[in-house]
Design an enzyme around this catalytic site. Structure first.
Site, PDB file in Angstrom:
ATOM      1  N   GLY A 132      58.218  95.373  32.715  1.00 29.50           N
ATOM      2  CA  GLY A 132      58.063  94.764  33.771  1.00 29.50           C
ATOM      3  C   GLY A 132      57.317  93.373  33.685  1.00 29.50           C
ATOM      4  O   GLY A 132      57.086  92.957  34.708  1.00 29.50           O
ATOM      5  N   THR A 161      60.902  92.438  18.611  1.00 30.42           N
ATOM      6  CA  THR A 161      61.465  92.186  17.274  1.00 30.42           C
ATOM      7  C   THR A 161      60.740  92.613  16.277  1.00 30.42           C
ATOM      8  O   THR A 161      59.478  92.563  16.114  1.00 30.42           O
ATOM      9  CB  THR A 161      61.824  90.651  17.454  1.00 30.42           C
ATOM     10  OG1 THR A 161      62.525  90.076  18.281  1.00 30.42           O
ATOM     11  CG2 THR A 161      62.397  90.354  16.013  1.00 30.42           C
ATOM     12  N   TYR A 234      45.038  83.253  26.817  1.00 28.38           N
ATOM     13  CA  TYR A 234      45.153  81.741  26.418  1.00 28.38           C
ATOM     14  C   TYR A 234      45.578  81.605  24.965  1.00 28.38           C
ATOM     15  O   TYR A 234      46.478  80.746  24.594  1.00 28.38           O
ATOM     16  CB  TYR A 234      43.746  81.184  26.711  1.00 28.38           C
ATOM     17  CG  TYR A 234      43.315  81.442  28.026  1.00 28.38           C
ATOM     18  CD1 TYR A 234      43.833  80.645  28.875  1.00 28.38           C
ATOM     19  CD2 TYR A 234      42.497  82.455  28.327  1.00 28.38           C
ATOM     20  CE1 TYR A 234      43.398  80.647  30.312  1.00 28.38           C
ATOM     21  CE2 TYR A 234      41.897  82.687  29.599  1.00 28.38           C
ATOM     22  CZ  TYR A 234      42.773  81.732  30.725  1.00 28.38           C
ATOM     23  OH  TYR A 234      42.140  81.813  31.918  1.00 28.38           O
ATOM     24  N   GLU A 243      55.932  79.144  18.659  1.00 25.67           N
ATOM     25  CA  GLU A 243      57.314  79.824  18.785  1.00 25.67           C
ATOM     26  C   GLU A 243      58.350  79.114  19.355  1.00 25.67           C
ATOM     27  O   GLU A 243      59.182  79.251  18.891  1.00 25.67           O
ATOM     28  CB  GLU A 243      56.761  81.194  19.875  1.00 25.67           C
ATOM     29  CG  GLU A 243      58.102  81.850  20.253  1.00 25.67           C
ATOM     30  CD  GLU A 243      57.647  83.217  20.901  1.00 25.67           C
ATOM     31  OE1 GLU A 243      58.402  83.659  21.538  1.00 25.67           O
ATOM     32  OE2 GLU A 243      56.171  83.552  20.804  1.00 25.67           O
ATOM     33  N   GLN A 337      85.651  77.953  20.997  1.00 17.89           N
ATOM     34  CA  GLN A 337      87.005  77.522  21.813  1.00 17.89           C
ATOM     35  C   GLN A 337      87.988  76.972  20.719  1.00 17.89           C
ATOM     36  O   GLN A 337      89.313  77.311  20.944  1.00 17.89           O
ATOM     37  CB  GLN A 337      86.558  77.015  22.881  1.00 17.89           C
ATOM     38  CG  GLN A 337      87.859  76.457  23.805  1.00 17.89           C
ATOM     39  CD  GLN A 337      88.581  77.735  24.628  1.00 17.89           C
ATOM     40  OE1 GLN A 337      88.000  78.669  24.871  1.00 17.89           O
ATOM     41  NE2 GLN A 337      89.849  77.113  25.098  1.00 17.89           N
ATOM     42  N   GLY A 341      92.075  81.973  18.594  1.00 23.80           N
ATOM     43  CA  GLY A 341      91.925  83.447  18.311  1.00 23.80           C
ATOM     44  C   GLY A 341      90.965  83.886  17.416  1.00 23.80           C
ATOM     45  O   GLY A 341      90.233  85.026  17.618  1.00 23.80           O
TER      46      GLY A 341
END
Length: 378
Positions: A132, A161, A234, A243, A337, A341
């Protein structure tokens, strides 16, 4: 990679060293890591032996005493790999978890843990996010209560991670009634009551292990308090700057690699009587994307330089995180794109970059949160 105005000869040497490591130790093996869901520990130990896991940490404990610019060079060079699961495994250790020990650890804590961290013998994770509470650090509910010469930790962490395979976890927990009364603790693997609730299966970053962590009356010594009691919020905010620069570097590195892969592809792919490069719209789209990436890269290096000057750059780093997280998705999707394919075939480099790029607009501070951090500082 082009040089920047901040570069030194040592920076270029570091880029070359990282490129050799990727070519020798990562690229030939990383498909297997994607399938197994984690990076083998011996690979991280070899990085440690090469001096690549503690560049920003103290020399007396095996680190490199490097500044923020050198650390950025490393993160950008590492992110030339198209295996972002490997990249984030390393960057969490070096730029997201390890700095908590580097910045807040006392002499005894550093002497005990930092040499192993720099050597790749102890892998780090940082446990802040909860089911949460993500970017809203003050909303965490994990709690630590003092009991004599111990702290007792209860709660659950999510999306961690290195959560399955780490040895050292830097854990944020509420230690008082105030919204920001958070403290950080060192919790070692194997501590009674501490367990991996489950490994999480993700869309991307497949070679990065991600876990739910459970703390059920976990007792740690009072000496495992990391930094000052009640000041962990802090500390987390401070470490977010390191990070987010690292995540910006990851995004820029992926942009560079995606553009190069696509330039190579469109020059070779024949369609409509010639190479795709002959199509004006493709040339122009790639040119504009390259311009955006180069501009973002210079801003990123300027942010790191400001860190070396000791300046408060929360606003600029928040801009950087928002900008690069969105830009990498624009670049990689366009590049995919133009692969047609083949861009949708699993285990091609561009498809992998496309999957892995998505989370860079979410993790480490979602774009919307970053833009609010920017706005509140005008």
């Amino acid at each position: 990679m082009e040089s920047t105005i901040y570069d030194t000869p040592e920076h270029q040497t570091l880029r070359e060293q990282v490129a050799r490591f990727l070519a020798r130790e990562v690229e030939p093996h990383a498909d297997a890591w994607e399938r197994q869901g984690f990076v083998p520990r011996e690979v991280l130990r070899r990085m440690g032996q090469a001096g690549l896991l503690g560049l920003a940490f103290e020399g007396e404990h095996g680190g490199g005493d490097a500044d923020a610019l050198t650390n950025l060079v490393f993160a950008e060079a590492l992110s030339q790999s198209t295996y972002a699961g490997f990249v984030i495994t390393v960057l969490v250790h070096t730029d997201m978890a390890g700095p908590h020990l580097h910045h807040a650890g006392n002499a005894a804590q550093k002497a005990r843990h930092l040499p192993r961290v720099c050597a790749g013998e102890a892998i780090c994770a940082v446990a802040i996010t909860e089911p949460g509470a993500g970017s809203d650090v003050a909303g965490i509910r994990t709690r630590a209560v003092r009991d004599g010469d111990q702290w007792v930790i209860n709660g659950t962490k999510m999306f961690i991670t290195n959560g399955v395979h780490a040895d050292l976890y830097f854990v944020a927990a509420k230690t008082g009634p105030g919204k920001r009364e958070v403290s950080m603790f060192i919790v070692e693997k194997g501590t009674p009551g501490f367990s991996v609730g489950r490994a999480l299966h993700k869309t991307g970053w497949l070679s990065s292990d991600t876990a739910e962590l459970v703390f059920d009356n976990v007792r740690v010594p009072a000496a495992n308090l990391l930094g000052e009691e009640g000041k962990g919020f802090y500390a987390v905010m401070q470490n977010f700057q390191t990070e987010r620069i690292a995540l910006g570097a990851m995004a820029v590195g992926h942009c560079q690699r995606a553009l190069q892969l696509t330039l190579d592809h469109v020059r070779q792919r024949q369609a409509f009587g010639g190479p795709l490069w002959d199509q004006q719209t493709i040339r122009q789209r790639l040119s504009m994307l390259d311009a955006k990436v180069r501009a973002a890269r210079q801003f990123m290096y300027h942010c790191a330089w400001n860190v070396t000057q000791g300046r408060d750059i929360v606003q600029q780093v928040s801009m950087l995180k928002a900008l690069t997280g969105e830009l990498v998705n624009e670049v990689v999707q366009t590049c995919q794109q133009f692969h047609g394919g083949m861009g949708f075939i699993r285990e091609t480099a561009i498809e992998r970059l496309w999957r892995d790029a998505r989370v860079l607009a979410i993790g480490g501070g979602a774009t919307e949160v970053m833009l609010e951090e920017v706005a509140k500082r005008y």
